[in-house]
Scaffold this motif. Structure first.
Motif, short mmCIF file in Angstrom:
data_model
loop_
_atom_site.label_atom_id
_atom_site.label_comp_id
_atom_site.label_asym_id
_atom_site.label_seq_id
_atom_site.Cartn_x
_atom_site.Cartn_y
_atom_site.Cartn_z
N ILE A 40 0.83 -1.20 0.00
CA ILE A 40 0.00 0.00 0.00
C ILE A 40 0.87 1.25 0.00
O ILE A 40 0.59 2.22 -0.71
CB ILE A 40 -0.94 -0.02 1.22
N THR A 41 1.94 1.21 0.78
CA THR A 41 2.83 2.37 0.89
C THR A 41 3.49 2.71 -0.44
O THR A 41 3.64 3.89 -0.79
CB THR A 41 3.90 2.13 1.96
N VAL A 42 3.86 1.68 -1.20
CA VAL A 42 4.48 1.91 -2.51
C VAL A 42 3.60 2.80 -3.37
O VAL A 42 4.06 3.75 -4.01
CB VAL A 42 4.75 0.57 -3.24
N PHE A 43 2.30 2.50 -3.38
CA PHE A 43 1.39 3.24 -4.25
C PHE A 43 0.94 4.57 -3.66
O PHE A 43 0.19 5.31 -4.28
CB PHE A 43 0.19 2.36 -4.61
N SER A 163 -8.62 -4.96 7.61
CA SER A 163 -8.02 -4.60 8.90
C SER A 163 -6.82 -3.68 8.71
O SER A 163 -6.61 -2.74 9.49
CB SER A 163 -7.61 -5.85 9.68
N VAL A 164 -6.03 -3.92 7.66
CA VAL A 164 -4.86 -3.08 7.40
C VAL A 164 -5.30 -1.67 7.01
O VAL A 164 -4.74 -0.68 7.50
CB VAL A 164 -3.99 -3.70 6.27
N ARG A 165 -6.31 -1.57 6.17
CA ARG A 165 -6.81 -0.25 5.77
C ARG A 165 -7.32 0.52 6.98
O ARG A 165 -7.08 1.73 7.10
CB ARG A 165 -7.94 -0.41 4.75
N LYS A 166 -8.01 -0.17 7.86
CA LYS A 166 -8.56 0.50 9.04
C LYS A 166 -7.44 0.99 9.95
O LYS A 166 -7.48 2.10 10.48
CB LYS A 166 -9.47 -0.46 9.80
N GLU A 167 -6.41 0.16 10.13
CA GLU A 167 -5.29 0.55 10.99
C GLU A 167 -4.51 1.73 10.40
O GLU A 167 -4.09 2.63 11.12
CB GLU A 167 -4.35 -0.64 11.19
N LEU A 168 -4.34 1.72 9.08
CA LEU A 168 -3.58 2.80 8.44
C LEU A 168 -4.36 4.11 8.46
O LEU A 168 -3.81 5.18 8.70
CB LEU A 168 -3.23 2.41 7.00
N GLY A 169 -5.66 4.04 8.15
CA GLY A 169 -6.53 5.20 8.25
C GLY A 169 -6.27 6.29 7.22
O GLY A 169 -6.60 7.45 7.46
N PHE A 170 -5.69 5.92 6.07
CA PHE A 170 -5.53 6.91 5.01
C PHE A 170 -5.80 6.26 3.66
O PHE A 170 -6.03 5.06 3.56
CB PHE A 170 -4.14 7.57 5.03
N ARG A 171 -5.81 7.09 2.63
CA ARG A 171 -6.14 6.64 1.28
C ARG A 171 -5.19 5.55 0.80
O ARG A 171 -3.99 5.60 1.04
CB ARG A 171 -6.06 7.84 0.35
N THR A 172 -5.73 4.55 0.12
CA THR A 172 -4.91 3.47 -0.43
C THR A 172 -5.32 3.21 -1.88
O THR A 172 -6.27 3.80 -2.40
CB THR A 172 -5.10 2.16 0.37
N ILE A 173 -4.62 2.26 -2.51
CA ILE A 173 -4.98 1.88 -3.88
C ILE A 173 -6.39 1.34 -3.96
O ILE A 173 -7.02 1.39 -5.02
CB ILE A 173 -4.00 0.83 -4.46
N PHE A 174 -6.92 0.85 -2.84
CA PHE A 174 -8.27 0.28 -2.86
C PHE A 174 -9.34 1.37 -2.94
O PHE A 174 -10.45 1.11 -3.41
CB PHE A 174 -8.46 -0.65 -1.67
N ASN A 175 -9.00 2.58 -2.51
CA ASN A 175 -9.89 3.71 -2.76
C ASN A 175 -10.00 3.96 -4.26
O ASN A 175 -11.08 4.26 -4.78
CB ASN A 175 -9.37 4.98 -2.08
N MET A 176 -8.87 3.86 -4.95
CA MET A 176 -8.86 4.08 -6.39
C MET A 176 -9.68 3.02 -7.13
O MET A 176 -10.34 3.29 -8.14
CB MET A 176 -7.44 4.04 -6.93
N LEU A 177 -9.65 1.79 -6.60
CA LEU A 177 -10.30 0.68 -7.28
C LEU A 177 -11.81 0.61 -7.03
O LEU A 177 -12.57 0.16 -7.90
CB LEU A 177 -9.66 -0.64 -6.82
#
Length: 330
Positions: A40-43, A163-177
């Protein structure tokens, strides 16, 4: 995963096939949370390529549970999320207004990642029971013009990264998808994006589908029509910028469209607007998004006609009745 991460860390892109394979493995649960966080961080550190996004999208749609709703020719209004603005649930409310105007809606949504209350948070709090059985969803859309598809129930990969998205709490590639992988395959979509780069990528991808679409980006950084200023709008016929005055006759302040500090507060705002007890700013933002979606159906000769239909749906209580019936069916 190590080989893939090293490839990406060297500022190399994945081709479409590699991206597809990566998402397939992710859906199978092959990666631990540390590996997922690194991916997630890469993107976040660099832009996603069109081939990568297409490969990820292909895999998610291939693996998705089929709700068998395509025959309804439904509409979806959805934002990528991740704009960090913490607005109330504008797209979900706009979908209910569209339903109240007599059009079928298959709303695809998830829990909020960077906001207090995403579409799924609000719907769940207000009594909606997430489901993925076709007969139940078809009953809802038949009786209320609306059904809600909670993304993790239809996409194994999204469930595995929840669970990872919730812990990170910021935009990820899955928001884009998210907006690209509605398993109901809506006939037309209004899609909000958080920046102009994503708007350009989405434009390229959506042109391939040959379905009516409108990509919107409020130039203050919102992934929806916010009426806080001008909005960039992109359709298959071109691009243009519309002012808040052109879209709704008013300019609103950012604090007027806040989603509140808790899910309960956000849900209260949601119900107030549906019951025509919201502020003028709140209602106009919902109506502008609903009207822009209604225009895609081809049933209206002008934006003004679509706006009038949206306004009638909200002010007459039709949108609220759709929602009330929906909750009664749970």
């Amino acid at each position: 995963m190590k080989a893939i991460l090293n490839h990406l860390f060297e500022h190399k892109n994945l081709d479409r096939s590699q991206a597809n394979s990566l998402m397939m493995q992710l859906a199978e649960g092959r990666f631990n949370n540390s590996e997922l966080s690194s991916l997630i961080t890469v993107f976040l550190m660099r832009s996603i390529s069109i081939d990568e996004l297409m490969g990820f999208k292909d895999a998610l749609l291939e693996l998705a549970l089929e709700p068998e709703l395509e025959e309804y020719g439904a509409i979806d209004i959805v934002g990528t999320g991740g704009d960090g603005k913490n607005t109330f649930n504008i797209s979900t409310l706009a979908c209910l207004v569209v339903a109240g105007a007599g059009f079928k809606v298959s709303k695809h949504g998830n829990y909020g990642a960077s906001s207090i209350s995403g579409a799924s948070n609000a719907m769940e709090f207000l009594g909606y029971r997430f489901k993925n059985k076709s007969d139940e969803l078809r009953k809802e859309i038949d009786q209320t013009n609306f059904c809600f598809l909670h993304a993790p129930l239809f996409h194994p990969a999204l469930k595995n990264v929840a669970s990872v998205r919730k812990e990170l709490g910021f935009r990820t590639i899955f928001n884009m998808l998210g907006p690209l992988v509605n398993p109901a395959k809506p006939a037309c979509q209004l899609i909000g994006v958080y920046n102009l780069e994503m708007a350009r990528i989405y434009n390229y991808l959506l042109q391939q589908d040959k379905r009516p679409f409108c990509i919107v980006h409020s130039l203050e950084g919102y992934d929806e029509i916010s009426l806080t200023g001008d909005t960039k709008m992109i359709t298959s016929s071109g691009e243009h910028i519309k002012s808040a005055i052109e879209l709704a006759g008013i300019v609103v302040k950012p604090e007027e469209i806040s989603g509140g500090k808790t899910v309960a507060e956000s849900a209260r705002i949601f119900l107030d607007i549906l019951q025509n007890e919201g502020t003028q700013a709140q209602k106009m933002v919902v109506l502008a998004n609903a009207a822009s979606a209604l225009l895609l159906t081809g049933s209206f000769t002008s934006y003004q006609d679509a706006f009038a239909a949206a306004q009638k749906s909200l002010l007459s209580g039709s949108a609220y009745q759709c929602f009330k019936k929906l909750i009664d069916l749970q």
